[in-house]
Design a protein around this motif. Structure first.
Motif, PDB file in Angstrom:
ATOM      1  N   TYR A 530      10.764  25.733   2.750  1.00 21.32           N
ATOM      2  CA  TYR A 530      11.500  25.958   3.987  1.00 21.32           C
ATOM      3  C   TYR A 530      12.924  25.406   3.853  1.00 21.32           C
ATOM      4  CZ  TYR A 530       7.073  27.144   6.200  1.00 21.32           C
ATOM      5  OH  TYR A 530       5.897  27.740   6.531  1.00 21.32           O
ATOM      6  N   ALA A 531      13.786  25.993   4.663  1.00 20.51           N
ATOM      7  CA  ALA A 531      15.170  25.517   4.724  1.00 20.51           C
ATOM      8  C   ALA A 531      15.210  24.191   5.469  1.00 20.51           C
ATOM      9  CB  ALA A 531      16.052  26.555   5.406  1.00 20.51           C
ATOM     10  N   ASP A 533      16.115  23.563   8.376  1.00 16.89           N
ATOM     11  CA  ASP A 533      15.674  23.622   9.769  1.00 16.89           C
ATOM     12  C   ASP A 533      14.149  23.536   9.894  1.00 16.89           C
ATOM     13  OD1 ASP A 533      14.892  26.026   8.763  1.00 16.89           O
ATOM     14  OD2 ASP A 533      16.207  27.240  10.047  1.00 16.89           O
ATOM     15  N   THR A 535      11.918  25.833   9.591  1.00 16.51           N
ATOM     16  CA  THR A 535      11.247  27.028  10.098  1.00 16.51           C
ATOM     17  C   THR A 535      11.525  28.259   9.250  1.00 16.51           C
ATOM     18  OG1 THR A 535      13.126  27.465  11.572  1.00 16.51           O
ATOM     19  CG2 THR A 535      11.288  26.176  12.474  1.00 16.51           C
ATOM     20  N   THR A 536      12.655  28.304   8.589  1.00 14.69           N
ATOM     21  CA  THR A 536      13.029  29.475   7.792  1.00 14.69           C
ATOM     22  C   THR A 536      12.470  29.334   6.385  1.00 14.69           C
ATOM     23  OG1 THR A 536      15.076  29.673   9.058  1.00 14.69           O
ATOM     24  CG2 THR A 536      14.938  30.879   6.977  1.00 14.69           C
ATOM     25  N   ARG A 537      11.674  30.350   5.977  1.00 11.90           N
ATOM     26  CA  ARG A 537      11.119  30.335   4.625  1.00 11.90           C
ATOM     27  C   ARG A 537      12.177  30.792   3.643  1.00 11.90           C
ATOM     28  NH1 ARG A 537       6.441  32.897   7.029  1.00 11.90           N
ATOM     29  NH2 ARG A 537       7.137  34.867   6.115  1.00 11.90           N
ATOM     30  N   THR A 538      12.333  30.007   2.569  1.00 12.53           N
ATOM     31  CA  THR A 538      13.311  30.359   1.539  1.00 12.53           C
ATOM     32  C   THR A 538      12.637  30.695   0.210  1.00 12.53           C
ATOM     33  OG1 THR A 538      13.561  28.030   0.915  1.00 12.53           O
ATOM     34  CG2 THR A 538      15.067  28.902   2.608  1.00 12.53           C
TER      35      THR A 538
END
Length: 548
Positions: A530-531, A533, A535-538
């Motif tokens: 995740y990033a 934050d 919540t954002t999958r990277t």
């Protein structure tokens, strides 16, 4: 005709109680285990008793002790008689006062007392009690020997076997002459000892002691043990040993039955349960589930055997269920391309243009390729367990293995504008494993990651030592894995490929990889990256740990 009916009497309830107590143990004499336990115990007891009888020093000890007491008694009597003669002022040993004194003194000694003159003439003889000769035993027809008679007979036989030679000061004759004993004592002025055997083969100890008055040996006092005295004592000692031996045999047999029942019955129950689950001559196994008896509470090897058999049975049923599930999944996965292939073939008759026929041929070609890939992966998966159990592990440089794999995969990935980067330690990191199979795992993980990374993305392979484990990370910059699918990606035939990759993967790669890692004693799992934050999958990360 012999009476074959079972006798009843006071011992019958005890016998029935014994039978009910030991149950199957009394009928388990057919068991090789029971026979071995009883045989070993009886052999050990027999060797013990044989050694006791052979090494027993009772006979020599009794004879030596009797020699000393006999010499001491003879010395006391000789001195007393000499003092009596000196006090009375007589040197005639035929004096009635001397005879009376001799008779009174010899009673507590319980030995034959004889007085000889200086020329060897027997002057008097006093017997302590009549000699006890061996009775001749005759087993008359119909006579039942008691336990005491049997033990006496066994004692007599063992006495003849384990009889030890007796050491004396002089070599004894078969029938020594007490006159010679007396004369040797008078001539030497010292005690004279002789050990002989009488006509009844009973041990006789004879002690001669000179009678000295005014410095002259005027006669001799001869003491002899009575027949049967020593032999009866020795026989009693051996009889007691045999009685203890008999009780030990009875106890050993009963305890052997109990021990064999404690060991044999659970083993028979386990063997019977295993037999019910085995393939008989019909080639079929019973339809019911095999239930291994639970003896895990026992703190011994049988309890451990029960636990392991139950674990093995559960593992076998888990494998059976897995095979059934695998067969159902295979049927389902093969049915899909077959259905598509069948529809394409049937539609071929209705294709009016070359473009339509080309589309249908492309569908047929993709389905055939998908089925070929599926059959190949299924074949590899079905042989995997046997190959993992058969092959021998060897020392592998895990860093060199990953470098070779990543260098080759990087060349292929660059065609898709994807890079494969490695972060490997400088020093070798060695593990024990199957090189081909571990290479298969990391090829699956790297190619799987490359297939999900868009152009310009990157796959990073990191190797590091983590305590007693080697940790391998395969990270990508793709879209990641949906949270609800993280637990499913290692299941057989699971796949969430992009549409352009349809037909190129069977969904068995990750399942096979986990199976190989588990066989090496390691673990493999997947997670998202995740990033900042949160919540954002990277991307996605696959972690493999292997013991060093």
């Amino acid at each position: 005709m012999a009476n074959t009916r079972e006798k009843t009497g006071p011992a019958a309830p005890a016998l029935q109680n014994m039978r009910s107590r030991f149950g199957g143990a009394m009928s388990s004499t057919r068991s090789p285990l029971t026979r071995k336990i009883i045989t070993f115990n009886l052999v050990a007891l027999s060797l013990l008793v044989t050694g006791i009888l052979f090494l027993n020093q009772t006979r020599e000890g009794v004879i030596d002790l009797r020699k000393r007491t006999l010499v001491a008694d003879a010395q006391v009597l000789s001195i007393t008689l000499a003092q009596q003669l000196e006090t009375s002022g007589r040197d005639d040993m035929l004096d009635p006062q001397v005879f009376g004194l001799l008779e009174r003194l010899s009673r507590p000694i319980n030995s034959r007392v004889q007085i000889y003159s200086a020329d060897g003439t027997l002057l008097t003889s006093v017997d302590g009690r009549p000699e006890v000769f061996k009775p001749v035993e005759v087993n008359l027809p119909g006579r039942t020997n008691s336990l005491d008679d049997i033990l006496s007979d066994v004692t007599n036989r063992l006495s003849a076997v384990f009889k030890s030679p007796v050491t004396v000061e002089e070599t004894p004759e078969q029938h020594a002459d007490n006159v010679e004993v007396a004369l040797q004592s008078i001539r030497s002025g010292r005690p004279n000892l002789v050990v002989t055997r009488n006509a009844a083969e009973q041990t006789i100890i004879t002690a001669g002691m000179p009678i000295t008055v005014d410095g002259q040996n005027i006669g001799a006092l001869v003491l002899s043990t009575l027949g049967g005295e020593i032999d009866s004592y020795l026989s009693g000692e051996r009889k007691q040993i045999l009685q203890v031996f008999f009780l030990a045999i009875v106890s050993s047999v009963l305890l052997s039955f109990a021990l064999a029942n404690t060991i044999g019955r659970p083993l028979r129950d386990l063997a019977e349960a295993a037999r019910r689950g085995s393939i008989q001559k019909t080639g079929r196994v019973g339809p019911e589930r095999v239930d291994i008896p639970d003896m895990s509470e026992r703190p011994d090897e049988i309890g451990e055997l029960s636990r392991q058999l139950r674990n093995m049975t559960e593992a076998l049923y888990d494998r059976i269920e897995a095979n059934e599930s695998f067969a159902a999944d295979v049927a389902h996965e093969i049915k899909n391309p077959l259905t598509s292939l069948g529809s394409a073939v049937e539609s071929m008759d209705y294709a009016r243009t070359d473009a339509d026929r080309k589309k249908l041929l492309d569908v047929i070609r993709d389905d055939v390729r998908r089925m070929d890939r599926l059959v190949t992966d299924i074949s590899n998966a079905s042989r995997l367990d046997a190959e993992l159990a058969k092959d021998e592990m060897e020392v592998i440089d895990l860093g060199a293995l990953l470098k070779n794999i990543c260098d080759y995969q990087n060349e292929l990935a660059q065609k898709q504008d994807v890079r494969v980067v490695t972060r490997l330690p400088q020093s070798p990191l060695e593990i024990h494993g199957l090189e081909n199979r571990l290479a298969q795992v990391f090829v699956n993980l790297v190619t799987n990651a490359v297939s999900f990374v868009p152009g310009g993305g990157q796959v990073t392979v990191t190797l590091a030592r983590d305590g007693e484990q080697a940790r391998v990370l395969v990270e990508d910059t793709g879209p990641g894995i949906p949270e609800e699918n993280l637990k499913d990606i290692f299941k057989r035939f699971y796949s969430s490929r992009p549409k352009q990759e349809f037909g190129n993967n069977s969904g068995l790669g990750l399942a096979i990889s986990r199976q190989i890692v588990d066989a090496h004693g390691g673990k493999v799992w997947a997670e998202n990256i995740y990033a900042e934050d949160g919540t954002t999958r990277t991307g996605a990360r696959f972690t493999v740990t292997l013991p060093i």
